[in-house]
Write an enzyme that holds these catalytic residues in place. Structure first.
Site, mmCIF file in Angstrom:
data_model
loop_
_atom_site.group_PDB
_atom_site.id
_atom_site.type_symbol
_atom_site.label_atom_id
_atom_site.label_comp_id
_atom_site.label_asym_id
_atom_site.label_seq_id
_atom_site.Cartn_x
_atom_site.Cartn_y
_atom_site.Cartn_z
ATOM 1 N N CYS B 162 0.806 -1.225 0.000
ATOM 2 C CA CYS B 162 0.000 0.000 0.000
ATOM 3 C C CYS B 162 0.836 1.272 0.000
ATOM 4 O O CYS B 162 0.299 2.372 -0.108
ATOM 5 C CB CYS B 162 -0.919 0.005 1.210
ATOM 6 S SG CYS B 162 -1.694 -1.580 1.469
ATOM 7 N N GLU B 305 -2.956 5.632 13.226
ATOM 8 C CA GLU B 305 -2.513 6.806 12.470
ATOM 9 C C GLU B 305 -2.802 8.088 13.258
ATOM 10 O O GLU B 305 -1.956 8.987 13.334
ATOM 11 C CB GLU B 305 -3.206 6.845 11.097
ATOM 12 C CG GLU B 305 -2.728 8.005 10.221
ATOM 13 C CD GLU B 305 -3.152 7.871 8.756
ATOM 14 O OE1 GLU B 305 -4.021 7.025 8.454
ATOM 15 O OE2 GLU B 305 -2.614 8.620 7.925
ATOM 16 N N LYS B 326 -9.748 7.778 0.511
ATOM 17 C CA LYS B 326 -10.105 6.371 0.230
ATOM 18 C C LYS B 326 -11.603 6.154 0.395
ATOM 19 O O LYS B 326 -12.180 5.233 -0.185
ATOM 20 C CB LYS B 326 -9.342 5.421 1.156
ATOM 21 C CG LYS B 326 -7.874 5.268 0.804
ATOM 22 C CD LYS B 326 -7.190 4.192 1.635
ATOM 23 C CE LYS B 326 -5.732 4.012 1.262
ATOM 24 N NZ LYS B 326 -4.847 5.088 1.779
ATOM 25 N N PHE B 390 1.253 -2.856 4.550
ATOM 26 C CA PHE B 390 1.432 -4.199 5.110
ATOM 27 C C PHE B 390 2.913 -4.538 4.972
ATOM 28 O O PHE B 390 3.550 -4.210 3.973
ATOM 29 C CB PHE B 390 0.631 -5.226 4.307
ATOM 30 C CG PHE B 390 -0.790 -5.405 4.779
ATOM 31 C CD1 PHE B 390 -1.323 -4.654 5.801
ATOM 32 C CD2 PHE B 390 -1.592 -6.367 4.179
ATOM 33 C CE1 PHE B 390 -2.631 -4.832 6.222
ATOM 34 C CE2 PHE B 390 -2.910 -6.560 4.591
ATOM 35 C CZ PHE B 390 -3.423 -5.800 5.609
#
Lengths: 85, 402
Positions: B162, B305, B326, B390
């Site tokens: 990502c 985050e 997103k 990831f």
């Protein structure tokens, strides 16, 4: 297949413990099962019983599938086996 | 050290077929996520995504090209065409040798793999098309950009899940800053919305069945998207000498590795990447007015985050804006950082902050100004764009208005 024994066998394997050391009142935390091991356990349960388990890793605690203890998981799997069998 | 600016940008994603369409959608808070449409979707439990709908490769490429261009390559070439046209550059002579192409992707030609595995395993065929390998390889998109535009300097593909396109753009920035290139075509692409691609993600149990709601207390997972965004990064001197229109300046970049878990994010790793980008650009935390969040809509990412932002920015965390687009275009995996950088250039250039749509319930663990549901007008000078992958690889870019 005996649901209880099979579920405990799956959980014991993920926890790297002997089957006889896994007790119904224990939680996944007690057994040291983290989020990845939990997702693998759910997968193994689905494969073993050919069922679909409603489980979202974003919200493992709530939802239709009770994972609060080993005994609760056994009971939830028994219900799913009856419903989807 | 050379200053580095953006002189062209292009995209295709669930929100639009161009930068203008995409930024209009972001401004309007429009959602590009909907029912997935591809073969065997009825065998999936996850059936929504940010798909580029009504897309027909034959509208853009001839038969010979389609034989070589996987969907992720097509998305890349369409985005590159828009970006390079805007930049006004053409690559010949010395400039060709001084220009690079650095692109991110995670799955590469995943549709090609999916189709051909299906053909040999399910349909029992014993022969595949001769171009399967050059079509599926991760560097196919970068290679075709190089061939199409005569780009003869450094060329490679970055795959960090990502964070792929943030790593790619960061490296492009470093190539120009360090003097290895005068211009780099950079960004990323992903086309993972096929049966095998979504089936694999289903297995992790982190996908939402209904919507991507970053930072909302009732969020229930990520929604996958697809698409590409490509930029022309150029040295400031080179751009100024030819009187180019400068969209924004890249002023800092940092990478970090969590060295912890293959899927769970780390607050420390994320914080080190953000503070590293600030240090790299000589930016005081108080100068940052907007952060384009990684904001996947998973329980784990969003709270981690927000905690990392709070650690890095202290009291200023409550004053800055942070949003996740997103919620509109879905998580385009290796292309997502590039698509999301369009929210940053829109903020810097037009003073419009893209919203986090789908926001329904405050989460005390995400108690920042996440620009809920509606875009906001704000003059911003410095922004960050976060990507946390990831595997624990993090990449953060810092940009400034010019």
């Amino acid at each position: 297949m005996d649901v209880r024994n099979k579920v405990i066998e799956i959980i014991a394997e993920q926890a790297v413990m002997d089957v006889e050391d896994v007790k119904p009142e224990q939680s996944l935390d007690d057994l040291g099962i983290d989020s990845l091991a939990l997702v693998e356990s759910i997968f193994a349960i689905e494969e073993a019983f050919d069922i679909s388990v409603p489980f979202n890793a974003n919200d493992p605690g709530s939802g239709e599938f009770d994972i609060s203890s080993v005994g609760a998981i056994v009971k939830a799997v028994e219900t799913l086996v009856v419903e989807q069998g | 050290m050379n200053r580095v600016v953006i002189t062209g940008q292009g995209t295709i994603n669930a929100l639009g077929r161009s930068v203008a369409e995409t930024q209009d959608a972001m401004r309007e808070g429009r959602c590009g996520i909907g029912p997935l449409d591809f073969r065997d979707v009825d065998r999936l439990s996850i059936r929504i995504g940010g798909q580029v709908r009504d897309y027909d490769a034959e509208d853009h490429f001839n038969r010979q090209q389609i034989a070589l261009y996987d969907r992720f390559t097509q998305f890349t070439l369409l985005s590159a065409r828009e970006a390079i046209a805007q930049s006004g550059l053409s690559f010949a002579g010395d400039l060709a040798a001084r220009t690079g192409v650095v692109l991110g992707t995670s799955g590469g030609g995943l549709n090609t793999q999916d189709e051909n595995y299906r053909s040999v395993y399910e349909d029992g065929k014993n022969r595949v098309h001769p171009f399967v390998v050059p079509k599926l390889m991760n560097n196919a998109a970068a290679s075709h950009v190089s061939m199409e535009y005569n780009i003869k300097g450094p060329g490679f593909t970055v795959a960090t899940a990502c964070a792929s396109s943030n790593h790619a753009m960061g490296l492009a920035y470093q190539l120009i800053r360090g003097g290895s290139a005068d211009a780099v075509v950079t960004g990323g692409s992903e086309a993972m919305l096929c049966f095998g691609g979504v089936k694999a993600w289903e297995g992790l149990r982190v996908m939402s069945k209904d919507a991507c709601r970053p930072f909302s207390a009732n969020r229930n997972g990520m929604v996958q998207g697809e698409g590409a965004a490509v930029y022309v990064f150029e040295s400031y001197e080179h751009a100024r000498a030819r009187g180019a229109d400068i969209i924004a300046e890249i002023i800092g970049f940092a990478m970090s590795s969590d060295a912890a878990d293959i899927v769970m994010p780390s607050k420390q790793g994320a914080a080190r990447a953000m503070s590293g980008a600030l240090r790299d650009g000589g930016i005081a935390p108080e100068q940052v007015s907007y952060i384009n969040a990684h904001g996947t809509g998973t329980a784990a990412n969003d709270k981690t985050e927000c905690a990392a932002v709070a650690d890095v920015f202290g009291a200023h965390a409550d004053a800055l804006m942070i949003s996740s687009t997103k919620s509109m275009h879905g998580h385009a995996i290796g292309g997502t950082g590039a698509i999301e950088l369009l929210a940053c250039t829109m903020a810097l250039r037009e003073g419009v902050i893209a919203p986090t749509i789908g926001y329904e319930e405050p989460d005390p663990e995400c108690a920042l100004d996440i620009v809920p549901n509606e875009a906001r007008d704000a003059k911003v000078d410095v922004v960050l764009s976060n990507a946390f992958a990831f595997g624990g690889f993090n990449a953060v870019l810092a940009l400034r208005a010019v």
